[in-house]
Design an enzyme around this catalytic site. Sequence first.
Site, short mmCIF file in Angstrom:
data_model
loop_
_atom_site.label_atom_id
_atom_site.label_comp_id
_atom_site.label_asym_id
_atom_site.label_seq_id
_atom_site.Cartn_x
_atom_site.Cartn_y
_atom_site.Cartn_z
N GLY A 72 -1.24 4.87 -0.27
CA GLY A 72 -1.52 4.58 -1.48
C GLY A 72 -0.58 3.60 -2.34
O GLY A 72 0.75 3.50 -1.94
N GLN A 93 3.79 -0.63 -8.91
CA GLN A 93 4.59 -0.64 -7.88
C GLN A 93 4.93 -1.87 -7.02
O GLN A 93 5.94 -2.33 -6.54
CB GLN A 93 4.30 0.24 -6.83
N CYS A 143 7.17 8.53 -1.07
CA CYS A 143 6.65 7.54 -2.12
C CYS A 143 7.42 6.16 -1.65
O CYS A 143 8.42 6.09 -1.26
CB CYS A 143 7.31 7.75 -3.27
N LEU A 144 6.44 5.06 -1.45
CA LEU A 144 7.20 3.79 -1.14
C LEU A 144 8.32 3.32 -1.96
O LEU A 144 9.00 2.52 -1.62
CB LEU A 144 5.88 2.82 -1.00
N HIS A 178 -0.72 11.41 -7.06
CA HIS A 178 0.27 10.63 -6.65
C HIS A 178 0.24 9.10 -7.61
O HIS A 178 1.06 8.84 -8.25
CB HIS A 178 0.74 10.38 -5.20
N GLU A 179 -0.86 8.56 -7.26
CA GLU A 179 -1.25 7.21 -7.80
C GLU A 179 -1.46 7.12 -9.40
O GLU A 179 -1.03 6.44 -10.09
CB GLU A 179 -2.31 6.45 -6.94
N HIS A 204 1.79 7.55 -11.05
CA HIS A 204 2.32 6.22 -11.03
C HIS A 204 1.82 5.17 -12.23
O HIS A 204 2.60 4.76 -13.08
CB HIS A 204 2.09 5.26 -9.64
ZN ZN Z 1 4.73 6.37 -4.88
#
Ligand code: ZN
Length: 176
Positions: A46, A51, A88-89, A130-131, A134
């Site tokens: 995701g 991000q 998380c990226l 999660h998204e 963000h």
């Molecule tokens: Zn993330």
Amino acid sequence: MSTLPIRVFGDPVLATPTRPVTEIDGRLANLVDSMIETMYDAPGVGLAANQVGINRRLFVYDKGEGPLVVINPVLVESTGTWVFEEGCLSIPGHSWEIERPNQVHVRGLDLEGHELDLQVDEFEGRILQHELDHLDGILLVERLDDEQRREAKRMLRQGVLRQRPDPDGLRQLLDE
Ligand code: ZN
């Protein structure tokens, strides 16, 4: 298409709630293409627009059945609880067991402007939550329990803080 640099923990854009998408057009479609490529390249499941430094309310994800985009998502309802290991990226190299609601109902739009009505649970429900976080300017570390948070502070001080020249956002969060 090209990949975009992924912003990491401490970057203020990650702590800023995103603004709604007002026009679904070719430019947005190009952004979505680049976000999908960036997500697969990372690799991740995701990716939210902020991000990659874009303050707009949309994210892409793939639960394993191909890429999807959700524009202007709204959480309608969430129920149950489920603990799942989550990374998380934007916080590369770390993951934590996090409890969240299991079933979620999310509404949004697709790239054609058609309404999406997603009623999902477990892995897909976790990605959506999660998204959504963000897009509201909330990072994974804010979902940790007290003990995890102490450990995270230690790890992130050693890791991310050392790499970043201007980690004010991170310091602020860790010292609060
Ligand atoms: Zn993330």
